[in-house]
Write an enzyme that holds these catalytic residues in place. Structure first.
Site, PDB file in Angstrom:
ATOM      1  CB  SER A   8     -21.343 -34.366   9.462  1.00 45.50           C
ATOM      2  OG  SER A   8     -22.145 -33.119   9.605  1.00 45.50           O
ATOM      3  CG  HIS A  33     -25.213 -33.921   6.651  1.00 42.44           C
ATOM      4  ND1 HIS A  33     -26.600 -34.461   6.030  1.00 42.44           N
ATOM      5  CD2 HIS A  33     -25.719 -34.209   7.320  1.00 42.44           C
ATOM      6  CE1 HIS A  33     -26.973 -34.783   7.070  1.00 42.44           C
ATOM      7  NE2 HIS A  33     -26.495 -34.576   7.847  1.00 42.44           N
ATOM      8  CG  ASP A  35     -25.430 -32.178  10.637  1.00 41.68           C
ATOM      9  OD1 ASP A  35     -24.519 -33.225  11.208  1.00 41.68           O
ATOM     10  OD2 ASP A  35     -26.387 -33.032  10.477  1.00 41.68           O
ATOM     11  CG  MET A  37     -27.678 -28.553  15.358  1.00 35.71           C
ATOM     12  SD  MET A  37     -26.156 -29.581  16.187  1.00 35.71           S
ATOM     13  CE  MET A  37     -25.999 -30.689  15.335  1.00 35.71           C
ATOM     14  CG  HIS A  66     -30.214 -32.485   9.172  1.00 38.25           C
ATOM     15  ND1 HIS A  66     -29.562 -33.690  10.422  1.00 38.25           N
ATOM     16  CD2 HIS A  66     -31.229 -33.470  10.206  1.00 38.25           C
ATOM     17  CE1 HIS A  66     -30.283 -34.593  11.174  1.00 38.25           C
ATOM     18  NE2 HIS A  66     -31.246 -33.811  11.259  1.00 38.25           N
ATOM     19  CG  MET A  68     -31.073 -31.624  13.359  1.00 39.18           C
ATOM     20  SD  MET A  68     -29.136 -31.972  14.050  1.00 39.18           S
ATOM     21  CE  MET A  68     -28.255 -31.441  12.133  1.00 39.18           C
ATOM     22  CG  MET A 137     -31.458 -38.124  13.398  1.00 43.62           C
ATOM     23  SD  MET A 137     -30.023 -37.564  12.222  1.00 43.62           S
ATOM     24  CE  MET A 137     -29.569 -36.902  13.997  1.00 43.62           C
ATOM     25  CG  ASP A 175     -27.226 -36.768  10.257  1.00 44.54           C
ATOM     26  OD1 ASP A 175     -27.159 -36.321  10.521  1.00 44.54           O
ATOM     27  OD2 ASP A 175     -25.765 -37.477  11.203  1.00 44.54           O
TER      28      ASP A 175
HETATM   29  C1  DX5 Z   1     -26.040 -35.298  15.303  1.00 40.97           C
HETATM   30  C2  DX5 Z   1     -25.489 -34.999  13.712  1.00 40.97           C
HETATM   31  C3  DX5 Z   1     -24.380 -36.083  13.814  1.00 40.97           C
HETATM   32  C4  DX5 Z   1     -23.400 -36.104  12.479  1.00 40.97           C
HETATM   33  C5  DX5 Z   1     -22.853 -36.778  12.209  1.00 40.97           C
HETATM   34  O1  DX5 Z   1     -27.534 -34.129  14.979  1.00 40.97           O
HETATM   35  O2  DX5 Z   1     -26.257 -35.026  12.766  1.00 40.97           O
HETATM   36  O3  DX5 Z   1     -25.125 -36.972  13.688  1.00 40.97           O
HETATM   37  O4  DX5 Z   1     -23.816 -35.263  11.505  1.00 40.97           O
HETATM   38  O5  DX5 Z   1     -21.942 -37.413  13.356  1.00 40.97           O
HETATM   39  P1  DX5 Z   1     -20.547 -38.660  13.496  1.00 40.97           P
HETATM   40  O6  DX5 Z   1     -20.600 -38.874  12.017  1.00 40.97           O
HETATM   41  O7  DX5 Z   1     -19.930 -37.775  14.271  1.00 40.97           O
HETATM   42  O8  DX5 Z   1     -21.364 -39.499  14.482  1.00 40.97           O
HETATM   43 ZN    ZN Z   2     -27.069 -34.671  10.165  1.00 42.21          ZN
END
Ligand code: DX5
Ligand code: ZN
Length: 216
Positions: A8, A33, A35, A37, A66, A68, A137, A175
């Site tokens: 990520s 990956h 993320d 948001m 991903h 969010m 998640m 994740d």
């Molecule tokens: C949360 C993110 C995290 C990220 C991974 O919204 O999606 O889960 O990808 O984070 P680590 O591997 O640092 O827990």
């Molecule tokens: Zn993610």
């Protein structure tokens, strides 16, 4: 089914993002990956289409995006144009999930649904056959570096059973809070894809950490 590691970039060094992407290109990672948001669906804002567009220029791995975000439908085409190969939307953010999944697949990319920690796997019973991947998640979405939620192992086993009965090619991605200990248990429980951010990018040798995660 082969094991995939998806670093990520939320935890990457954004002052040297190109260097981190080249590391992922050289590594045994299977996906990159992202993320994304929006500060509404989750209590944080990360990055969006411009970052994905620029990474796509140098990336040599599929972009696993991903989302969010609330109301993802109007932006799906832009994420595909930016280079997304897989688009994950949140079950909790889509009021017409079946239509959203069809919308993603109509662009010729893979469609995936993400479940937050509180959402039961059974919620996917009537859409699992349409999916290329399910993302579970294992932390509450919004931030990297959080503590792994132990109930996730049970959900992976439940999802593995649902996938085996209805859609054996569907990938199971997890994740949040992935490290050597949680990663091994997740693979043993039936996960195929592990997303890891802080565990990879805060390690002394990220490329080696990716390789070690793959052979847990
Ligand atoms: C949360 C993110 C995290 C990220 C991974 O919204 O999606 O889960 O990808 O984070 P680590 O591997 O640092 O827990
Ligand atoms: Zn993610």
């Amino acid at each position: 089914m082969n094991r995939i590691i998806a670093p990520s970039i939320l935890s990457a060094d954004f002052n040297n993002l190109g260097t981190d992407i080249e590391m992922i290109n050289r590594s045994e990672a299977g996906f990159i990956h992202f993320d994304v948001m929006d500060g509404v669906f989750v209590p944080n804002i990360s990055f969006g289409i411009p970052v994905i567009e620029h990474v796509n220029k140098i990336a040599r791995k599929p972009l696993d995006v991903h989302l969010m975000i609330i109301n993802p439908d109007p932006l799906i085409g832009s994420f595909v144009k930016a280079g997304a190969s897989i688009i994950t939307v949140h079950y909790e953010a889509c009021s017409h999930l079946h239509r959203t999944i069809q919308h993603i697949k109509n662009f010729g990319v893979k469609a995936s649904v993400c479940l937050n920690p509180h959402t039961p796997v059974a919620a996917l019973e009537d859409i699992i056959a349409e999916l290329d991947m399910v993302l579970l998640m294992s932390v509450n979405p919004g931030f990297g570096g959080q503590v792994f939620i132990e109930n996730t192992y049970k959900k992976v086993r439940q999802l593995k059973s649902l996938v085996e009965k209805n859609n054996p090619d569907c990938l199971i991605e997890v994740d949040g809070g992935v490290n050597y200990e949680t990663g091994k248990k997740l693979f043993d429980s039936g996960a195929n894809v592990l997303v890891a951010g802080s565990f990879i990018f805060k390690s002394n040798n990220p490329e080696e950490t990716i390789q070690n995660l793959k052979i847990l």
